[in-house]
Each structure stands twice: as structure tokens, then as C-alpha cells.
Design an enzyme around this catalytic site. Structure first.
Site, PDB file in Angstrom:
ATOM      1  N   ASN A 143       0.805  -1.236   0.000  1.00  0.00           N
ATOM      2  CA  ASN A 143       0.000   0.000   0.000  1.00  0.00           C
ATOM      3  C   ASN A 143       0.830   1.274   0.000  1.00  0.00           C
ATOM      4  OD1 ASN A 143       0.793  -0.447   2.617  1.00  0.00           O
ATOM      5  ND2 ASN A 143      -1.135   0.223   3.521  1.00  0.00           N
ATOM      6  N   LYS A 166      12.566  -7.145   0.953  1.00  0.00           N
ATOM      7  CA  LYS A 166      11.610  -7.852   0.113  1.00  0.00           C
ATOM      8  C   LYS A 166      10.348  -7.006  -0.006  1.00  0.00           C
ATOM      9  CE  LYS A 166       8.358 -10.497   0.774  1.00  0.00           C
ATOM     10  NZ  LYS A 166       7.504  -9.925  -0.336  1.00  0.00           N
ATOM     11  N   PRO A 167      10.139  -6.357  -1.138  1.00  0.00           N
ATOM     12  CA  PRO A 167       8.923  -5.582  -1.341  1.00  0.00           C
ATOM     13  C   PRO A 167       7.753  -6.525  -1.610  1.00  0.00           C
ATOM     14  CG  PRO A 167      10.245  -5.505  -3.322  1.00  0.00           C
ATOM     15  CD  PRO A 167      11.041  -6.274  -2.310  1.00  0.00           C
ATOM     16  N   GLY A 219       3.006  -4.788   7.603  1.00  0.00           N
ATOM     17  CA  GLY A 219       2.029  -5.610   6.900  1.00  0.00           C
ATOM     18  C   GLY A 219       0.944  -6.062   7.851  1.00  0.00           C
ATOM     19  N   SER A 220       0.322  -7.164   7.529  1.00  0.00           N
ATOM     20  CA  SER A 220      -0.813  -7.622   8.330  1.00  0.00           C
ATOM     21  C   SER A 220      -0.360  -8.181   9.671  1.00  0.00           C
ATOM     22  CB  SER A 220      -1.563  -8.722   7.559  1.00  0.00           C
ATOM     23  OG  SER A 220      -0.678  -9.815   7.362  1.00  0.00           O
ATOM     24  N   GLU A 241       5.052  -3.151  12.228  1.00  0.00           N
ATOM     25  CA  GLU A 241       4.031  -2.127  11.975  1.00  0.00           C
ATOM     26  C   GLU A 241       2.873  -2.862  11.327  1.00  0.00           C
ATOM     27  OE1 GLU A 241       6.221   1.130  13.489  1.00  0.00           O
ATOM     28  OE2 GLU A 241       4.141   0.848  12.963  1.00  0.00           O
ATOM     29  N   LEU A 242       1.837  -3.136  12.104  1.00  0.00           N
ATOM     30  CA  LEU A 242       0.831  -4.091  11.656  1.00  0.00           C
ATOM     31  C   LEU A 242      -0.519  -3.426  11.363  1.00  0.00           C
ATOM     32  CD1 LEU A 242       1.816  -6.917  14.154  1.00  0.00           C
ATOM     33  CD2 LEU A 242       2.679  -6.491  11.840  1.00  0.00           C
ATOM     34  N   CYS A 275      -3.100   1.648   6.996  1.00  0.00           N
ATOM     35  CA  CYS A 275      -3.242   1.051   8.327  1.00  0.00           C
ATOM     36  C   CYS A 275      -3.794   2.045   9.339  1.00  0.00           C
ATOM     37  CB  CYS A 275      -1.899   0.552   8.793  1.00  0.00           C
ATOM     38  SG  CYS A 275      -0.695   1.868   8.712  1.00  0.00           S
ATOM     39  N   GLU A 373     -10.468  -4.956   9.954  1.00  0.00           N
ATOM     40  CA  GLU A 373      -9.917  -3.945   9.057  1.00  0.00           C
ATOM     41  C   GLU A 373     -10.544  -4.107   7.670  1.00  0.00           C
ATOM     42  OE1 GLU A 373      -5.729  -4.473   8.277  1.00  0.00           O
ATOM     43  OE2 GLU A 373      -5.389  -2.394   8.788  1.00  0.00           O
TER      44      GLU A 373
HETATM   45  N1  LIG Z   1       1.243  -0.434  10.631  1.00  0.00           N
HETATM   46  C1  LIG Z   1       1.645   0.004   9.451  1.00  0.00           C
HETATM   47  O1  LIG Z   1       2.474   0.928   9.337  1.00  0.00           O
HETATM   48  C2  LIG Z   1       1.107  -0.648   8.201  1.00  0.00           C
HETATM   49  C3  LIG Z   1       1.413  -0.051   6.984  1.00  0.00           C
HETATM   50  C4  LIG Z   1       0.923  -0.655   5.822  1.00  0.00           C
HETATM   51  C5  LIG Z   1       0.158  -1.811   5.859  1.00  0.00           C
HETATM   52  N2  LIG Z   1      -0.129  -2.362   7.063  1.00  0.00           N
HETATM   53  C6  LIG Z   1      -0.976  -3.539   7.132  1.00  0.00           C
HETATM   54  O2  LIG Z   1      -0.634  -4.478   6.065  1.00  0.00           O
HETATM   55  C7  LIG Z   1      -1.822  -5.128   5.605  1.00  0.00           C
HETATM   56  C8  LIG Z   1      -1.937  -4.931   4.124  1.00  0.00           C
HETATM   57  O3  LIG Z   1      -0.712  -5.095   3.488  1.00  0.00           O
HETATM   58  P1  LIG Z   1      -0.350  -6.472   2.834  1.00  0.00           P
HETATM   59  O4  LIG Z   1      -1.563  -7.130   2.217  1.00  0.00           O
HETATM   60  O5  LIG Z   1       0.827  -6.289   1.954  1.00  0.00           O
HETATM   61  O6  LIG Z   1       0.093  -7.323   4.095  1.00  0.00           O
HETATM   62  P2  LIG Z   1       0.735  -8.772   4.100  1.00  0.00           P
HETATM   63  O7  LIG Z   1       1.040  -9.035   5.506  1.00  0.00           O
HETATM   64  O8  LIG Z   1      -0.060  -9.760   3.331  1.00  0.00           O
HETATM   65  O9  LIG Z   1       2.119  -8.600   3.280  1.00  0.00           O
HETATM   66  C9  LIG Z   1       3.099  -7.712   3.733  1.00  0.00           C
HETATM   67  C10 LIG Z   1       4.467  -8.227   3.259  1.00  0.00           C
HETATM   68  O10 LIG Z   1       4.709  -9.476   3.882  1.00  0.00           O
HETATM   69  C11 LIG Z   1       5.062 -10.444   2.908  1.00  0.00           C
HETATM   70  N3  LIG Z   1       4.682 -11.754   3.401  1.00  0.00           N
HETATM   71  C12 LIG Z   1       3.476 -12.350   3.337  1.00  0.00           C
HETATM   72  N4  LIG Z   1       3.538 -13.577   3.904  1.00  0.00           N
HETATM   73  C13 LIG Z   1       4.823 -13.746   4.340  1.00  0.00           C
HETATM   74  C14 LIG Z   1       5.549 -14.794   4.994  1.00  0.00           C
HETATM   75  N5  LIG Z   1       4.947 -15.937   5.324  1.00  0.00           N
HETATM   76  N6  LIG Z   1       6.859 -14.608   5.281  1.00  0.00           N
HETATM   77  C15 LIG Z   1       7.472 -13.464   4.933  1.00  0.00           C
HETATM   78  N7  LIG Z   1       6.859 -12.429   4.315  1.00  0.00           N
HETATM   79  C16 LIG Z   1       5.549 -12.580   4.025  1.00  0.00           C
HETATM   80  C17 LIG Z   1       4.320  -9.988   1.672  1.00  0.00           C
HETATM   81  O11 LIG Z   1       4.909 -10.564   0.522  1.00  0.00           O
HETATM   82  C18 LIG Z   1       4.524  -8.481   1.751  1.00  0.00           C
HETATM   83  O12 LIG Z   1       5.802  -8.148   1.258  1.00  0.00           O
HETATM   84  C19 LIG Z   1      -2.962  -4.473   6.355  1.00  0.00           C
HETATM   85  O13 LIG Z   1      -3.283  -5.266   7.474  1.00  0.00           O
HETATM   86  C20 LIG Z   1      -2.386  -3.141   6.833  1.00  0.00           C
HETATM   87  O14 LIG Z   1      -3.031  -2.660   7.977  1.00  0.00           O
HETATM   88  C21 LIG Z   1       0.334  -1.808   8.242  1.00  0.00           C
HETATM   89  O1  LIG Z   2      -0.491   2.351   5.880  1.00  0.00           O
HETATM   90  C1  LIG Z   2       0.555   2.564   6.312  1.00  0.00           C
HETATM   91  C2  LIG Z   2       1.291   3.846   6.434  1.00  0.00           C
HETATM   92  O2  LIG Z   2       2.186   3.700   7.489  1.00  0.00           O
HETATM   93  C3  LIG Z   2       0.366   4.991   6.644  1.00  0.00           C
HETATM   94  S1  LIG Z   2       1.194   6.528   6.753  1.00  0.00           S
HETATM   95  O3  LIG Z   2       1.387   7.024   5.377  1.00  0.00           O
HETATM   96  O4  LIG Z   2       2.506   6.324   7.422  1.00  0.00           O
HETATM   97  O5  LIG Z   2       0.305   7.390   7.542  1.00  0.00           O
END
Ligand SMILES: NC(=O)c1ccc[n+]([C@@H]2O[C@H](COP(=O)([O-])OP(=O)(O)OC[C@H]3O[C@@H](n4cnc5c(N)ncnc54)[C@H](O)[C@@H]3O)[C@@H](O)[C@H]2O)c1
Ligand SMILES: O=C[C@H](O)CS(=O)(=O)O
Length: 469
Positions: A143, A166-167, A219-220, A241-242, A275, A373
Site C-alpha cells: 500500500n 523484500k517488497p 504488513g498484516s 508495523e501491523l 493502516c 480492518e
Molecule cells: N502499521 C503500518 O504501518 C502498516 C502499513 C501498511 C500496511 N499495514 C498492514 O498491512 C496489511 C496490508 O498489506 P499487505 O496485504 O501487503 O500485508 P501482508 O502481511 O499480506 O504482506 C506484507 C508483506 O509481507 C510479505 N509476506 C506475506 N507472507 C509472508 C511470509 N509468510 N513470510 C514473509 N513475508 C511474508 C508480503 O509478501 C509483503 O511483502 C494491512 O493489514 C495493513 O493494515 C500496516
Molecule cells: O499504511 C501505512 C502507512 O504507514 C500509513 S502513513 O502514510 O505512514 O500514515
């Protein structure tokens, strides 16, 4: 992929889809265990020399990288919109936000101070120094394809660490362009390495390798917990950062225009895919009608469409599953008595994962959108009677990332802020995130902080030195 200063191709590739058109816009190399291990080797070999540079030298590299990103910001923004979908103006904003971390940490790296401690023994002197933790593994979401990388690697590099990144597989092109500019900036080989590929394979290699001393994940919550468990085997330091589920509270004395603006800015950034997006709106019962009228008027101004089109304010969701989840939340809300109002102008398109902005009126706490979410342009609105009640309901979540409060009574507002179990609180502000402030959550929204001087501490070890005279 970029490993040890060289670009690597693989036999396997993945298609990168434009979520607004469903067109395949590029193919990316797609690696796994082998490339993950190569990247750690490169980062580990580079660590000794990179960490021994003085902070000012590392700052010089970061400042050059910052200048190149700034020179190419429009180009990077267009890449981001094409692979992630956010409107071009938002993408440009993200590139500048991402770059602000590089700018801020280039200087912060020069302010990693130690301390002396008064000795309790006449022939001893006590000192504390801080040193870089080593190889850092960054795993980032789709995102914010630029900011979630620089928010990790900028402090890491400034502190003297080296990185493997790893993006997200949906959005590698932005990361690749950023690293091409890092290469052009002369950042030495091995300091930054990017591996696009099988997330589990790559993650497992980095979790098991004891040369990786830090995991920084955005991520999640589900994946965050998995990484936290895996990091335990070699006791790696970890930043998470979840997920979030932000409440936005509107008190009866709020400036309604300001509160509505706060909903729009905190709800619809990235089509609701952040997030820190508002996921539930609590309005004092006495102002529900006037608030909803103003909110619906504001929603009408929203324009859904291809992010490359000037008038677009809400781009597509990232993929089919994201669209399916949002529609599932709406069906659930409707079945539980919510008033579903679709607003805004939607692009008539057979392609793309577009979702019209939606208000769910008379929302109830048992609805999925009030607990999970949503990650989409949906604003559930419910009412409350007392502050005690709304704070209790707002805190009834496993998440604790961001929350928002709108009131003109600042004393009352501060007391509510103090009672909210959230790491980030916007008081009359829907857009709190800046590079110099700590970003992170309570409870299952994560561990550690990114941004500000807190963010560089995540990449440092504290060393205590006892000197016998
Ligand atoms: N707290 C924050 O700053 C923040 C910011 C952005 C997104 N998020 C959260 O991320 C989620 C959405 O993003 P998303 O769909 O990319 O999340 P995701 O957790 O599915 O993926 C995030 C990253 O993790 C990797 N990944 C997935 N499974 C993995 C594994 N088993 N081992 C290692 N890496 C793995 C993915 O390839 C990706 O690069 C939402 O829950 C959102 O709230 C949080
Ligand atoms: O979604 C994740 C980001 O951390 C939000 S922000 O751009 O840092 O506010």
C-alpha cells in the site's frame, strides 16, 4: 533483483498488473531461497566497511540518494500509480513522504549519542555507546511501496546497518526504481539488496540466518505474528508495523466541517487502504443528523477512477480479493440493519478493482466493518451518548494503531486522548504521519516505532563499557 551491486534476472518472472485497467504493465524477476541467501551474504560482507564509516560519510550517500529521488519524483510517482493504483497526486505525496525519511535520518545518524554514568567505584569509569545492530531484513507491504521501504532503510543505513529488502510482490517496480537511484548515488555494493520473490521462502531464509540481526516488517498482523515467532529462533530484534482499526470520535462540540474533513482525509487516502485509516466513526447522538448531512455532501465530491487521470481522488483497490472483502463487509452491514449509501462519482469501467465510496449509517458494533480492518472506502457511522461509553467502545479492539478525536474543548480532548489505547492519536487532525514523529501501535498493531529519534534506536545495540583505571 539487486544483490551485491548487480541486477539479477531469474528464469521465473511475475506479471505486474495495473489495478485500474487489469493490464499487465511489466514482468519482474521472481526469486526465492537462493537469492535470499545471496542477499544476506552481500549485506553481511558489506556491513564491516559500511558501519565503520563516520556518520557524516553515510549521510553524504543518503543525501545524494535523496537528491536523485527528488529529481525523479514525478517518474517514480507514475510508476507507483501504475502498479498500486493510488491517484498520481497521492503517489507524488508518498514519494516526498518517503524521501523525507532519507532526509531526516541522514542528519539523525550524526546524533547517535552515548553517555557516561557516575561510577560507584573510585577506580572505574562507566560509559555507554551505541552501535549498529548488523544486517536488517525489511519486508514491506503494497500500500505504500516507497515510504514503507525508506522508513526502514533510511534509519538502518544512517545507523551503519546494511539491508536486505523484500517488497510486496504486487508492487516491486517502485522499490526497483528507488534502488536504481541508490546505486546511482554510489551507495556501496551490498549495503542495499532487493529480492522480489516467494515471500515465505525468502522470509524463512532470513528468519533462520543468524547473520540477520533485525527484522523490520510492515504488513498484516497475521504475518507479523508469524515473523515474530520465527525471529525467536535466533533472538532477532524485531519491529512490527501491523494492522489497525482506527476509531474517529466526534464530540457534540466539534467543528463539524473540521470533523468531516478529518473523516475524508483519514478515511480515503489510498482508497481506504492504509493502516491508519478511520474504520469506524462515533458521533455524539445530538449531532448525528447534521454530521451525516455534511458527510454525505463531502462524499459527493469524491471521484473514483484511474489514478493517472487528474480528476481522480480515489483509485482502485489493489486486487480482486480486496474488492471481495469490502463487498463482504457491506453485505454483512446491510444484513445487520445498516443504512448503506453509495456516494461519489464512479468511473464506468468494466476493468479495474474500483469501489464507490460508501457510508454505513446506523452502524452497530456487531458488524464486521466495526471489528475487522476493511481496507476500503467504507465509513461506518454510529452514535454514542457519553464520553466514558465511546472511549470504552473505541478501545474494544485488538488493534491500537491510530485514533482520531474532534472537539473544540481541548482539555476534554486531551483527557480522551490519554484514555485511548492507541499509539497515534490525531486530535482535530486526520493526517498525523510525519518523518520526525514516532509511528507505531499498541496491542496487536505492532512493536517498536518508525520515525523520529525512536526510529533509529530500532537499529542500534546499546553497549555498556566499564573501564578499570
Ligand atoms: N502499521 C503500518 O504501518 C502498516 C502499513 C501498511 C500496511 N499495514 C498492514 O498491512 C496489511 C496490508 O498489506 P499487505 O496485504 O501487503 O500485508 P501482508 O502481511 O499480506 O504482506 C506484507 C508483506 O509481507 C510479505 N509476506 C506475506 N507472507 C509472508 C511470509 N509468510 N513470510 C514473509 N513475508 C511474508 C508480503 O509478501 C509483503 O511483502 C494491512 O493489514 C495493513 O493494515 C500496516
Ligand atoms: O499504511 C501505512 C502507512 O504507514 C500509513 S502513513 O502514510 O505512514 O500514515
Amino acid at each position: 533483483m539487486y544483490i551485491n551491486g548487480n541486477w539479477h534476472q531469474t528464469d521465473t518472472t511475475i506479471d505486474i498488473e495495473n489495478p485500474a485497467t487489469n493490464e499487465i504493465i511489466a514482468k519482474s524477476a521472481y526469486g526465492g531461497k537462493k537469492e535470499a541467501a545471496m542477499a544476506v551474504e552481500a549485506a553481511y560482507d558489506a556491513f564491516s566497511s559500511w558501519s565503520k564509516l563516520v556518520a557524516g560519510e553515510r549521510a553524504g550517500y543518503l543525501k545524494k540518494w535523496y537528491q536523485l529521488i527528488d529529481q525523479h519524483k514525478e517518474e517514480i510517482a507514475k510508476i507507483m500509480t501504475s502498479e498500486q493504483g493510488k491517484p498520481l497526486k497521492e503517489a507524488l505525496g508518498e514519494v516526498q513522504y518517503a524521501n523525507s525519511f532519507i532526509e531526516w535520518y541522514a542528519e539523525e545518524g550524526k546524533r547517535i549519542y552515548g553517555e557516561t554514568i557516575p561510577s560507584s567505584h573510585p577506580n572505574k569509569r562507566l560509559f555507554v555507546s551505541k552501535q549498529p545492530i548488523g544486517v536488517m531484513a525489511a519486508i514491506t507491504p503494497w500500500n505504500f511501496p516507497a515510504a514503507m521501504i525508506t522508513r526502514k532503510v533510511a534509519p538502518a543505513l544512517a545507523a551503519g546497518c546494511t539491508s536486505v529488502i523484500k517488497p510486496a510482490e504486487q508492487t516491486p517496480l517502485t522499490a526497483i526504481r528507488l534502488i536504481e537511484l541508490a546505486h546511482e548515488a554510489g551507495i556501496p555494493k551490498g549495503v542495499l539488496n532487493v529480492v522480489v520473490g516467494d515471500a515465505k521462502e525468502i522470509g524463512d531464509v532470513w528468519l533462520k540466518d543468524d547473520r540477520v540481526r533485525k527484522i523490520s516488517f510492515t504488513g498484516s498482523t497475521e504475518v507479523g505474528k508469524l515473523l515474530m515467532r520465527g525471529a525467536a529462533d535466533t533472538v532477532k530484534k524485531i519491529s512490527l508495523e501491523l494492522g489497525g482499526h482506527a476509531p474517529l470520535i466526534v464530540l457534540e462540540d466539534a467543528d463539524l466541517d473540521q470533523a468531516v474533513e478529518g473523516v475524508i482525509s483519514s478515511k480515503f487516502r489510498n482508497a481506504g487502504q492504509t493502516c491508519v485509516c478511520t474504520n469506524r466513526v462515533y458521533v455524539h447522538q445530538s449531532i448525528y443528523e447534521p454530521f451525516m448531512n455534511k458527510l454525505k455532501d463531502a462524499f459527493q465530491k469524491l471521484r473514483v477512477g484511474d489514478g493517472l487521470q487528474d480528476q481522480t481522488t480515489i483509485g482502485p483497490l489493489i486486487d480482486r480479493n480486496a474488492l471481495k472483502k469490502v463487498k463482504n463487509h457491506l453485505e454483512d452491514a446491510s444484513n445487520k440493519g445498516g443504512d448503506i449509501t453509495y456516494l461519489g462519482q464512479s468511473l464506468d469501467s468494466e476493468n479495474g478493482y474500483f469501489m464507490t465510496p460508501v457510508i454505513v449509517g446506523n452502524a452497530s458494533d456487531d458488524m464486521l466493518c466495526m471489528k475487522e480492518e476493511t481496507f476500503g472506502p467504507v465509513a461506518p457511522v454510529t452514535t454514542f451518548e457519553t464520553i466514558e461509553e465511546v472511549v470504552k467502545r473505541a478501545n474494544q479492539s485488538p488493534y491500537g494503531l491510530a485514533a482520531y478525536v474532534f472537539t473544540q474543548n481541548i482539555s476534554k480532548g486531551i483527557r480522551i486522548v490519554e484514555d485511548l489505547e492507541y499509539g497515534i492519536v490525531g486530535l482535530n487532525d486526520g493526517l498525523p504521519s510525519v518523518a520526525q514523529a514516532p509511528f507505531g501501535g499498541f496491542k496487536e498493531s505492532g512493536l517498536g516505532r518508525e520515525g523520529g529519534h525512536y526510529g533509529i534506536e530500532e537499529y542500534l545495540e546499546v553497549k555498556y563499557i566499564s573501564l578499570g583505571l
